[in-house]
Design an enzyme around this catalytic site. Structure first.
Site, PDB file in Angstrom:
ATOM      1  N   ASP A  13     -65.447  84.865 -14.254  1.00 15.52           N
ATOM      2  CA  ASP A  13     -64.784  85.838 -14.568  1.00 15.52           C
ATOM      3  C   ASP A  13     -65.561  87.092 -15.319  1.00 15.52           C
ATOM      4  OD1 ASP A  13     -62.427  84.218 -14.085  1.00 15.52           O
ATOM      5  OD2 ASP A  13     -62.955  83.052 -15.961  1.00 15.52           O
ATOM      6  N   LYS A  16     -67.587  89.593 -10.865  1.00 16.84           N
ATOM      7  CA  LYS A  16     -68.484  89.549  -9.828  1.00 16.84           C
ATOM      8  C   LYS A  16     -68.002  90.232  -8.427  1.00 16.84           C
ATOM      9  CE  LYS A  16     -68.475  85.084  -9.970  1.00 16.84           C
ATOM     10  NZ  LYS A  16     -67.612  84.889 -11.231  1.00 16.84           N
ATOM     11  N   GLY A  40     -62.051  83.176  -8.538  1.00 13.73           N
ATOM     12  CA  GLY A  40     -61.159  84.443  -8.364  1.00 13.73           C
ATOM     13  C   GLY A  40     -61.790  85.802  -8.764  1.00 13.73           C
ATOM     14  N   HIS A  41     -61.748  86.640  -7.759  1.00 15.99           N
ATOM     15  CA  HIS A  41     -62.545  87.849  -7.868  1.00 15.99           C
ATOM     16  C   HIS A  41     -61.198  88.892  -7.684  1.00 15.99           C
ATOM     17  CE1 HIS A  41     -66.158  85.908  -7.534  1.00 15.99           C
ATOM     18  NE2 HIS A  41     -66.067  85.869  -6.317  1.00 15.99           N
ATOM     19  N   GLN A 223     -68.472  80.828  -9.143  1.00 16.39           N
ATOM     20  CA  GLN A 223     -68.192  80.727 -10.513  1.00 16.39           C
ATOM     21  C   GLN A 223     -69.631  81.001 -11.478  1.00 16.39           C
ATOM     22  OE1 GLN A 223     -67.308  77.992  -8.560  1.00 16.39           O
ATOM     23  NE2 GLN A 223     -65.211  78.475  -8.664  1.00 16.39           N
TER      24      GLN A 223
END
Length: 427
Positions: A13, A16, A40-41, A223
């Protein structure tokens, strides 16, 4: 051979997606090499915000080929949902390529993930419940389903039968759930085969040829370093290797072809899920970081745990990844604090410890030792160069760079694509 690895240097988080998107216009391929839709991006382009989970961030960059590598686990229903969402917003997704060797997340993997986590109770890991871990377990146990298996119904049926032999025993006798029928799973998986076909490719061959032709390839971790199955805060980790070595195994590109390894570093620290977190703030400062930084998981929707910057973690990430550069994100979130504490070491059983302890027990008991840096109140979101930053913000960045062991080559001063200060070129 301009091959770049871009990965999270904390617990994930870190931003990225923003970093990958920034480079997207300069690279030819963006490759996801591990994880699944537990990542999640968030990418902000103009006034548009895009939440990506499984797709490489490069899918938003025209002319860039996004690749899902062999090290990724793919839930076809999630993949098509994400593709449909982008198509509806006018994004061309036809360039996507998927390795035929990537493993499929099946419905029974999701079921096992959820019931196992529920069964653990207070000892739960904090998984996303999306079947990631069980799919990687099947891969290691050699009963996994690969993308290429969807094109041979006989092999697919045999593999599903083999996987369900043990899982149905577990579901019926331990978790008191109904057994899962082989035919039902095979039928569902086959419905994805033809829609997947245009995307499936020998991505190992393609990427190596691209590098031989001097194309720029960016490898994107899903991640962060401390969620790595080998080098993270085990067992509170993901089921794959987001560290730099995973870029090679998860894509089929050898380590001698990697030219830079870029770590994404948030100006403070967050994590989602259970596990030790020495600088976690359970006070007004922690709540302020969460509110100002919009710290909510893109995939999970869970509030992120927030804390001050942790220098031993940054040094550890530099070491295990061989980082050549840092991209510092969310510096703007710290605007408004008179003083900003930074963890420079830990106290463990009365001892000062400068580096991340390898012992889980020691890390669990680690107490942060802070140094305080002067803060700033000026708005920095319009800064275009390092000199545009307030002196105290400059001092904060320089201090983090000195503590972390690699140069900070870019700084995020806001969520937008253009709200970035580039100090050194990554390419």
């Amino acid at each position: 051979m301009p091959a770049l690895v871009l990965l999270g240097a904390q617990w994930g988080d870190e931003g990225k997606g923003k970093a990958t998107d920034l480079l997207g216009g300069s690279v030819d391929y963006v490759v996801r090499y591990q994880g699944g839709n537990n990542a999640g991006h968030t990418v902000v382009v103009g006034d548009q915000k895009y939440a990506l989970h499984l797709l490489p961030s490069g899918i938003l960059s025209p002319g860039c080929t996004p690749v899902i590598g062999n090290g990724v686990v793919v839930d076809p229903s999630v993949l098509f949902s994400e593709l449909n969402g982008l198509n509806e917003r006018g994004i061309d997704t036809s360039r996507l390529l998927i390795s035929g060797n990537a493993h499929i997340i099946t419905p029974y993997n999701v079921t096992v993930d959820k019931v196992t986590e529920r069964f653990l109770g207070k000892r739960k890991i904090g998984t996303t419940g999306r079947g990631i871990g069980p799919t990687y377990a099947d891969k290691i146990n050699r009963v996994g389903i690969r993308v290429q298996d969807l094109y041979d119904e006989s092999i697919l049926t045999q593999k599903v039968e083999a996987a369900l032999d043990g899982k149905n025993q577990l579901l019926t006798k331990v978790f008191n759930r109904r057994a899962i029928e082989t035919d039902q799973i095979v039928e569902e998986l086959l419905t994805y085969a033809e829609r997947l076909r245009p995307y499936v490719a020998d991505t190992v061959l393609l990427l190596n040829k691209a590098l031989d032709d001097d194309k720029v390839v960016l490898f994107e971790g899903g991640q962060g370093t401390l969620l790595d199955i080998d080098h993270g805060t085990y067992p509170f980790v993901t089921s794959s290797n987001p560290t730099a070595g995973g870029a090679c195994t998860g894509s089929g590109v050898g380590p001698t072809k990697i030219s830079k390894v870029i770590g994404i570093l948030k100006a403070y620290t967050t994590r989602v899920g259970a596990g030790p977190f020495p600088t976690e703030l359970l006070d007004e400062d922690g709540e302020a970081l969460r509110r100002i930084g919009h710290e909510r998981g893109v995939t999970t929707g869970r509030d992120r745990r927030c804390g001050w910057f942790d220098a031993p973690i940054a040094r550890y990430a530099t070491r295990v990844n061989g980082l050549t550069d840092f991209f510092l994100t969310k510096l703007d979130v710290l605007t408004g604090w008179d003083e900003i504490p930074v963890c420079v070491a830990y106290e463990i059983d009365g001892r000062r410890v400068e580096e991340l302890p390898y012992s889980q027990t020691d890390f669990h008991h680690a107490k942060p030792i802070y140094e305080t840096l002067p803060g700033w109140s000026e708005d920095i979101t319009k800064a275009k160069t390092f000199a545009d930053l307030p002196k105290n913000a400059q001092g904060y960045v320089k201090a983090l760079e000195d503590m972390s062991g690699a140069p900070i080559s870019a700084i995020g001063v806001g969520p937008g694509r253009d709200e970035t200060i580039e100090i050194n070129s990554f390419i």
